[in-house]
Design an enzyme around this catalytic site. Structure first.
Site, PDB file in Angstrom:
ATOM      1  N   LYS A   1       0.727  -1.192  -0.167  1.00  0.00           N
ATOM      2  CA  LYS A   1       0.106   0.020   0.032  1.00  0.00           C
ATOM      3  C   LYS A   1       0.817   1.198  -0.097  1.00  0.00           C
ATOM      4  CE  LYS A   1      -4.156  -1.845   2.109  1.00  0.00           C
ATOM      5  NZ  LYS A   1      -3.763  -3.226   2.360  1.00  0.00           N
TER       6      LYS A   1
ATOM      7  N   HIS B   1     -13.992  -2.780   8.834  1.00  0.00           N
ATOM      8  CA  HIS B   1     -13.513  -2.623   7.622  1.00  0.00           C
ATOM      9  C   HIS B   1     -13.516  -3.779   6.672  1.00  0.00           C
ATOM     10  CE1 HIS B   1     -11.627   0.948   9.508  1.00  0.00           C
ATOM     11  NE2 HIS B   1     -11.169  -0.016  10.758  1.00  0.00           N
TER      12      HIS B   1
ATOM     13  N   GLU C   1      -2.833   6.272   8.276  1.00  0.00           N
ATOM     14  CA  GLU C   1      -3.205   7.520   7.624  1.00  0.00           C
ATOM     15  C   GLU C   1      -4.578   7.959   8.390  1.00  0.00           C
ATOM     16  OE1 GLU C   1      -4.177   5.561   3.750  1.00  0.00           O
ATOM     17  OE2 GLU C   1      -6.326   4.807   4.599  1.00  0.00           O
TER      18      GLU C   1
ATOM     19  N   ARG D   1      -6.297  -8.848  -7.996  1.00  0.00           N
ATOM     20  CA  ARG D   1      -7.215  -9.816  -8.034  1.00  0.00           C
ATOM     21  C   ARG D   1      -8.620  -9.635  -8.392  1.00  0.00           C
ATOM     22  NH1 ARG D   1      -9.761  -9.337  -3.417  1.00  0.00           N
ATOM     23  NH2 ARG D   1      -8.805  -8.560  -1.702  1.00  0.00           N
TER      24      ARG D   1
END
Length: 654
Positions: free
Chosen positions: A123, A242, A207, A299
């Site tokens: 990421k 999440h 973040e 994917r």
């Protein structure tokens, strides 16, 4: 994915399990290909194994000993003469080393090139690429330093709340929201352990946690000839921890201009890294219409069926054809967008008990009736075991309609028909989401579930007298051995409550949901409740209602007001109230393995202090002190497998 001169494929191995393995094999079989399944020792009799043409045993139970063993997967392909490997999602699907190993073995990898996985697999690196390309990013730290001090400094600079994420992660694994600086160290350590367990990589990023965002992702597809297009978008905002729970396509309220802007940005991202095959670029979308790059999943996604529903395309078939060098069959202008589709994920978990994963046997498993606009992708059948070693998703229900409301109502009907018994699931929970007025009005953002938690997780209510009467009649009528074999014509051959000169009367003792009840059946009650096969008919005055009633052994599974209840007969003489917990004992909430023991005998602890960390289905769960006290005994050790209900720590109150 190797070059465009690949020979025509005749067989593929699916390096995965569960519903995605079954779904890939379904398309492969339709294309005339031989299918090869792999399985762990635990999955020897799993559905994906039964449906494959060939199955190869990888051994082991945990994913680390089976589905994550690259050498074993390559050997399985060689021994079964498979020419290609489809990674599914999860496990090694975004592992560049796996993609390289497949190609170096002379096999076709049904996914993107290893270089593209490398570029987006981290990421941190992906965000750097997007920053260079001018794509807006959420403020954060994506650097190499992984010490706690670096994250503490970065979080202070960004401002709380912050979101910790595994750089190689996905599916909510290794992800923690941190509200305060004092919680950062513990959350970071736990997220790193989860990331290492799930992906073999403990690196993290942090973040800014954006409030009330929508999660909108773009499905992209590229061939080996430089062509890339986007297949519209999906809204995946309904999440818990999440983890996506409900997905739909297209995203409600998205203008054609915003769709095009996000789609073109996603295509640029894919082309920047030389992408080939199916991929998803994920964005956070705020109320002002600004979008921020989150990550790219290299994917096929869990939620790809909603894209297939609104486009009429088979993305797995596209993957196979593109891998053989075929060009994309349509242009961007030809991408269809017909109607609306909604998907819900069915998990073996207990919503009432903080969504803890559930394990056990699927005593009852009945899927919705198939038909136009109705699709179920699942990886289990009735009688299968749900183990603690893998993700708890059982399958997905997908409904399509000419508009969103038609799709929503069709999905509600499917959920009403679905039945799972023997372990807890989120079936009722997702039904309440889809039925909620705010969802019907498309009021979507990632805070939907916490905001409406009181509606989605209502307080438990006692079962009504009507339920107990119906359950008693259904249980009694489902009893197959109630007639005496030695004298079947005797008036005492059945326990029907016959009394000379009086109405018949039977007392039935039942238990359900922790409650035990004496139910008294009298006279004409049989005329009000009739069980034929698995259909229970209840009549009140001139109104008849039908419900599901399934007898499995000593248990009757009865659907009542949308929920499936397990009803059992109780012997009032032999019944003894048993205590399953010791005084001051803290037990395992589910089957799993002990990853950390944080205390020792004699240690004093405060209320809420973590004592033991249990791992189940790739997630960590802390066993915490319910009150202040002293650890008087430990009944577990790190690395040990424990069963649900096993006492782990004994605590003497202070």
């Amino acid at each position: 994915m190797s070059g465009s001169n690949n020979p025509a494929l005749t067989s593929i191995l699916v390096a995965n399990r569960g519903e995605i393995a079954c779904r890939v094999m379904r398309t492969a079989k339709a294309m005339g290909l031989t299918t090869v399944a792999v399985h762990s020792a635990t999955d020897r009799n799993a559905r994906h194994v039964r449906e494959a043409d060939i199955a190869v045993d990888l051994g082991g139970s945990k994913a680390a000993d089976s589905y994550l063993q690259i050498d074993k997967l390559i050997a399985a392909a060689k021994s079964s003469s498979a020419q290609a490997i489809h990674p599914g999602y999860g496990f090694l699907s975004e592992n560049a080393a796996f993609a390289r190993a497949v190609e170096q073995a002379g096999l076709v990898f049904l996914g993107p090139p290893a270089s593209a996985i490398d570029a987006m697999g981290s990421k941190s690196a992906a965000k750097s690429l997007m920053e260079t390309a001018g794509v807006p990013l959420v403020p954060g730290y994506h650097g190499e330093a992984q010490d706690a001090a670096t994250f503490r400094e970065a979080a202070a600079r960004i401002g709380y709340p912050v979101l910790l994420k595994a750089t190689a992660g996905g599916g909510g694994k290794g992800m923690k929201v941190v509200e305060r600086e004092e919680d950062l160290a513990e959350a970071l350590a736990s997220a790193q352990r989860e990331a290492r367990s799930s992906f073999g990589d403990s690196r993290m990023l942090v973040e800014k946690y954006v409030l009330k965002p929508r999660h909108v992702e773009i499905q992209v597809f590229a061939d080996q000839h430089g062509h890339c297009l986007y297949l519209n978008e999906r809204d995946c905002s309904i999440q818990r921890r999440h983890q996506k729970v409900v997905e739909e396509a297209p995203a409600p309220g998205l203008s054609a201009e915003l769709r095009r802007a996000m789609g073109e940005a996603a295509v640029r991202a894919a082309q920047t890294i030389g992408y080939v095959g199916a991929g998803t670029v994920e964005f956070l979308l705020d109320a002002r219409g600004e979008f921020f790059f989150m990550e790219m999943n290299t994917r096929l996604q869990v939620e790809h069926p909603v894209t297939e529903a609104i486009t009429g395309l088979d993305l797995v078939a596209w993957q196979i054809r593109v891998a053989q060098g075929a060009p994309l069959p349509i242009t961007q202008e030809q991408v269809p967008l017909n109607g609306h589709a909604i998907e819900v994920r069915l998990y073996a978990e207990d919503p009432v008990n903080d969504f803890l994963p559930a394990t056990g046997t699927l005593q009852v498993y009945r899927e919705s009736t198939p038909g136009p606009g109705r699709r179920v992708d699942s990886g289990v059948t009735e009688g299968d075991e749900v183990s603690p070693f893998y993700d708890p998703m059982l399958g997905k229900l997908i409904a399509w309609g000419e508009n969103r409301e038609q799709a929503r109502l069709r999905l509600l009907a499917m959920l009403d028909e679905f039945a799972v018994g023997g372990l807890r699931t989120n079936l009722g929970f997702v039904r309440r989401i889809v039925a909620h007025p705010a969802f019907a009005e498309a009021e979507l953002d990632t805070g939907f579930i916490p905001r409406y938690q009181a509606d989605l997780l209502p307080a438990a209510q006692g079962l009504s007298e009507d339920f107990w009467q119906a359950a008693a009649q259904a249980y009694r009528q489902s009893t197959s051995n109630s007639r005496r074999d030695d004298d079947p014509h005797s008036p005492w051959a059945t326990a029907n409550g016959m009394r000379l000169g009086l109405p018949s009367e039977v007392d039935v003792y039942l238990s359900c949901g922790g409650e035990t009840r004496k139910v008294q059946l009298r006279g004409a009650a049989n005329d009000q409740v009739q069980l034929r096969g698995e259909q229970l008919t209840l009549q009140h005055d001139d109104v008849r209602r039908h419900s599901l009633a399934i007898r499995q052994g000593d248990t009757l599974y009865l659907r009542w007001q949308g929920e499936l209840h397990a009803v059992q007969r109780v012997d009032p003489i032999a019944a003894v109230e048993a205590s399953h917990t010791q005084q001051g004992g803290l037990s395992a909430p589910m089957n799993g393995s002990i990853v950390r023991v944080l205390v020792e005998v004699g240690q004093q602890v405060d209320a809420g202090a973590p004592l033991v960390v249990l791992e189940a289905m790739k997630m960590e769960h802390s066993i915490r002190a319910s009150q202040s006290g002293t650890v008087s005994a430990l009944y577990c050790a790190e690395g040990e497998m424990v069963s649900e209900g096993t006492v782990l720590v004994e605590l003497t109150p202070q």
